[in-house]
Design a protein around this motif. Structure first.
Motif, PDB file in Angstrom:
ATOM      1  N   LYS A  16       0.812  -0.727  -0.347  1.00  0.00           N
ATOM      2  CA  LYS A  16      -0.253   0.306  -0.325  1.00  0.00           C
ATOM      3  C   LYS A  16       1.093   1.309   0.214  1.00  0.00           C
ATOM      4  O   LYS A  16       2.032   1.081   0.551  1.00  0.00           O
ATOM      5  CB  LYS A  16      -1.001   0.144   1.257  1.00  0.00           C
ATOM      6  N   THR A  17      -0.311   2.279  -0.893  1.00  0.00           N
ATOM      7  CA  THR A  17       0.792   3.719  -0.585  1.00  0.00           C
ATOM      8  C   THR A  17       1.289   4.075  -0.052  1.00  0.00           C
ATOM      9  O   THR A  17       2.122   5.003   0.362  1.00  0.00           O
ATOM     10  CB  THR A  17       0.031   4.705  -2.061  1.00  0.00           C
ATOM     11  N   GLU A  18      -0.221   4.122   1.578  1.00  0.00           N
ATOM     12  CA  GLU A  18       0.508   4.846   2.830  1.00  0.00           C
ATOM     13  C   GLU A  18       1.724   4.071   3.508  1.00  0.00           C
ATOM     14  O   GLU A  18       2.272   4.655   4.297  1.00  0.00           O
ATOM     15  CB  GLU A  18      -0.402   4.466   3.503  1.00  0.00           C
ATOM     16  N   THR A  20       3.971   2.914   2.491  1.00  0.00           N
ATOM     17  CA  THR A  20       5.342   2.797   1.432  1.00  0.00           C
ATOM     18  C   THR A  20       5.766   4.728   1.399  1.00  0.00           C
ATOM     19  O   THR A  20       7.054   4.673   2.269  1.00  0.00           O
ATOM     20  CB  THR A  20       5.369   3.094  -0.253  1.00  0.00           C
ATOM     21  N   GLU A  21       5.047   5.044   1.922  1.00  0.00           N
ATOM     22  CA  GLU A  21       5.000   6.407   2.624  1.00  0.00           C
ATOM     23  C   GLU A  21       5.706   6.791   3.535  1.00  0.00           C
ATOM     24  O   GLU A  21       6.658   7.118   4.432  1.00  0.00           O
ATOM     25  CB  GLU A  21       3.625   7.462   2.056  1.00  0.00           C
ATOM     26  N   GLN A  42      11.186   6.291  -1.363  1.00  0.00           N
ATOM     27  CA  GLN A  42       9.727   5.644  -1.507  1.00  0.00           C
ATOM     28  C   GLN A  42      10.322   4.703  -2.861  1.00  0.00           C
ATOM     29  O   GLN A  42       9.341   3.531  -2.430  1.00  0.00           O
ATOM     30  CB  GLN A  42       9.064   6.599  -2.139  1.00  0.00           C
TER      31      GLN A  42
END
Length: 162
Positions: A16-18, A20-21, A42
């Protein structure tokens, strides 16, 4: 055609992007990733390895060959050598960075003192950064040299003060 994606066609293997961030932000707060591009950090995260350990579980042992550094996401880790505690580390701390540059045996043990989650930045991740983004790879290597020099200085001071 509808813009909504059906959950049946969702890529279950993509992190998920969250996530990764969050991981990139934590690495960027360490001196290892000082002045490294957020975007490039990232891009590395999906290839990093997330591991969960139980209380009193060995992450690595002194003498084992290391392949990378670890960042503590949650929990606590004791770094020991010859039955002496060298450091107690918690969330946001990293360890094992010597393995990013040398294929040598670990110089200490890393053992959890509670349930702990860590993410590993491996030598191959550093090689990828250096190959794809040479400027950030060079910065990270300079950061690593500064960290190792500081730890050596502190170690030398503790030996001379004994």
């Amino acid at each position: 055609m509808s813009q909504n994606k059906s959950p049946l066609w969702h890529n279950f293997f993509r992190k998920k992007t969250e996530f990764t961030e969050r991981i990139a932000e934590l690495w960027l707060q360490t001196p290892l990733f000082n002045k490294i591009s957020k975007k490039h950090c990232q891009l590395l995260v999906p290839d990093m390895h997330l591991r969960t350990y139980q209380n009193n579980e060995v992450i690595f042992r002194q003498g084992e060959t290391g392949i990378g550094a670890a960042l503590i996401l949650s929990g606590q880790v004791n770094i020991t050598s010859n039955d002496k505690t060298l450091a107690t580390l918690g969330s946001g701390d990293f360890f094992g960075e010597v393995a990013l540059v040398v294929d040598e045996p670990r110089t200490a043990n890393a053992v959890t003192t509670e349930n702990t989650e860590v993410i590993f930045f491996l030598r191959q991740n550093l090689d990828e950064l250096t190959d794809r983004y040479p400027r950030d790879g060079a910065r990270l290597m300079r950061n690593l040299a500064k960290i190792l020099a500081t730890r050596l200085r502190i170690s030398n001071q503790s030996v001379t003060n004994e």
